[in-house]
Design an enzyme around this catalytic site. Structure first.
Site, PDB file in Angstrom:
ATOM      1  N   ASN A 139      53.823 -21.563 129.454  1.00 40.47           N
ATOM      2  CA  ASN A 139      54.105 -21.715 128.027  1.00 40.47           C
ATOM      3  C   ASN A 139      52.851 -21.685 127.165  1.00 40.47           C
ATOM      4  O   ASN A 139      52.908 -21.312 125.992  1.00 40.47           O
ATOM      5  CB  ASN A 139      54.915 -22.984 127.765  1.00 40.47           C
ATOM      6  N   HIS A 190      57.965 -27.536 137.338  1.00 38.18           N
ATOM      7  CA  HIS A 190      58.541 -26.750 136.239  1.00 38.18           C
ATOM      8  C   HIS A 190      59.106 -25.433 136.763  1.00 38.18           C
ATOM      9  O   HIS A 190      58.353 -24.550 137.187  1.00 38.18           O
ATOM     10  CB  HIS A 190      57.482 -26.510 135.167  1.00 38.18           C
ATOM     11  N   SER A 208      59.138 -28.794 130.266  1.00 36.79           N
ATOM     12  CA  SER A 208      58.296 -27.628 130.016  1.00 36.79           C
ATOM     13  C   SER A 208      57.206 -27.944 129.006  1.00 36.79           C
ATOM     14  O   SER A 208      56.251 -27.192 128.875  1.00 36.79           O
ATOM     15  CB  SER A 208      59.148 -26.471 129.497  1.00 36.79           C
ATOM     16  N   GLU A 210      55.800 -24.220 138.544  1.00 33.60           N
ATOM     17  CA  GLU A 210      54.511 -24.825 138.215  1.00 33.60           C
ATOM     18  C   GLU A 210      54.516 -26.252 138.765  1.00 33.60           C
ATOM     19  O   GLU A 210      55.416 -27.035 138.442  1.00 33.60           O
ATOM     20  CB  GLU A 210      54.303 -24.836 136.699  1.00 33.60           C
TER      21      GLU A 210
END
Ligand code: CAA
Length: 311
Positions: free
Chosen positions: A208, A158, A137, A170
């Site tokens: 994130n 991800h 991540s 992702e």
């Protein structure tokens, strides 16, 4: 960044990916293994010790049991489907058992050296035209691909926690990733029943990059006396329609994991919004990692009724 992948291309990709290897049977690895098996792939999960496989597979059984309780028209599965999914999953502690995998998805501890060691140790075992994917991540996918001799076949995939429920993946492109590998991984994510989004190897990717400053700001707001933990959580849940307030989500993701991510992101961008607030550091130092350790911003002594801390 968009690429065209027509019907022929999809068929070719479908043929190419049949067997999936998953490295690590923790929360993310077991979830990834479960969704791959649910989508019809044969899955081999590698762990260092049998006890970690047992723990991960127990989690998968629990999750499949929840799906089996749900009506099929509401996304549930029949007992027969549950057994078929389970029969496609195999655990191993031997790297050689991954030799015939078409894609290997790594979900081990979020540590650069450990991940690179793992990739280097399987590079000669995994067949030549397989795809290497990392579920990292926050670590640079580009740094990880230096551990293998086929960087063009390396990609980031991800997933989000809880993997069986969260629809997003992702798909992370590096400057070395071959376009056909990117397309294959993107189509693979779709075959898992997920919604892939295209992103590139910048720390934090899309989610994130936006989520971490928000979570850290919630901690800073609490430190500044803007509201209590419960009130901040309720405010974001009820005022913005988020499924979980920021402190519940922090405890759910893991405070140790979040703390680690802040370091990588701060190191990349050198911006305060990515820096760990003092309280997060104190909780991690105390070993209060959130839900998984029984205590974080909330105390989970009674998991049905978590009690917000006062710090
Ligand atoms: N497997 C199968 N089913 C599950 C499950 C699992 N692991 N967990 C929960 N469920 C089921 C429940 O049994 C329940 O089913 P019914 O509706 O049939 O009763 C249903 O899912 C809803 O669960 P809950 O009632 O317990 O709770 P909820 O409505 O709040 O949903 C949630 C749970 C989906 C996790 C929701 O709270 C949510 O979306 N939270 C946000 C999660 C999030 O933001 N994740 C991303 C974290 S960031 C990350 O992962 C990336 C990173 O790099 C840090």
């Amino acid at each position: 960044m968009a690429r065209i992948c027509g019907k022929d291309c999809e068929a070719r990709i479908e043929m190419n990916i049949k067997k999936v290897g998953v490295l690590g049977c923790g929360l993310m690895g077991s979830g990834i293994a479960q969704v791959c098996a649910s989508a019809g792939f044969d899955v081999t999960v590698l762990e260092v010790e049998q006890k970690y496989l047992d723990k991960g597979f127990a989690g998968i059984d629990k999750s499949l049991a929840k799906f089996a309780e749900r009506p099929v028209e509401k996304g549930g599965i029949t007992p027969q489907q549950r057994d078929e999914i389970r029969s496609r999953l195999r655990g191993t502690t031997k790297r050689e058992d991954l030799a015939d995998c078409d894609i290997v998805i790594e979900a081990i501890i979020e540590n650069v050296e450990e991940k690179k060691k793992m990739y280097a140790s399987i590079d000669a075992i995994i067949k030549k035209d397989a795809i290497f994917a990392s579920n990292t991540s926050s670590i640079s996918v580009t740094e990880l691909l230096t551990a293998v001799k086929r960087p063009e076949r390396f990609i980031g995939l991800h997933f989000f926690n809880p993997v069986p429920l969260m629809k997003l993946v992702e798909v992370v492109k590096t400057i070395a990733t071959a376009p056909e590998v990117y397309d294959a991984a993107y189509e693979f994510a779709k075959k898992l029943g997920k919604v892939p989004v295209r992103t590139s190897d910048k720390t934090g990717f899309i989610v994130n990059r936006l989520l971490v400053p928000y979570l850290l700001d919630a901690i800073r707001a609490y430190e500044e006396g803007v509201g209590s933990i419960e009130d901040i959580d309720n405010a974001m849940k009820l005022g913005c329609g988020y499924p979980m307030g920021p402190f519940t989500l922090l405890d759910f993701v893991g405070l140790d994991t979040t703390y680690y991510i802040t370091h990588v992101m701060y190191d990349e961008f050198k911006e305060r919004r990515f820096a760990s607030p003092p309280l997060l550091k104190r909780l991690v130092m105390a070993g209060w990692y959130g839900k998984k350790s029984g205590r974080g911003f909330y105390d989970y002594a009674n998991p049905e009724k978590p009690v917000a801390g006062k710090f």
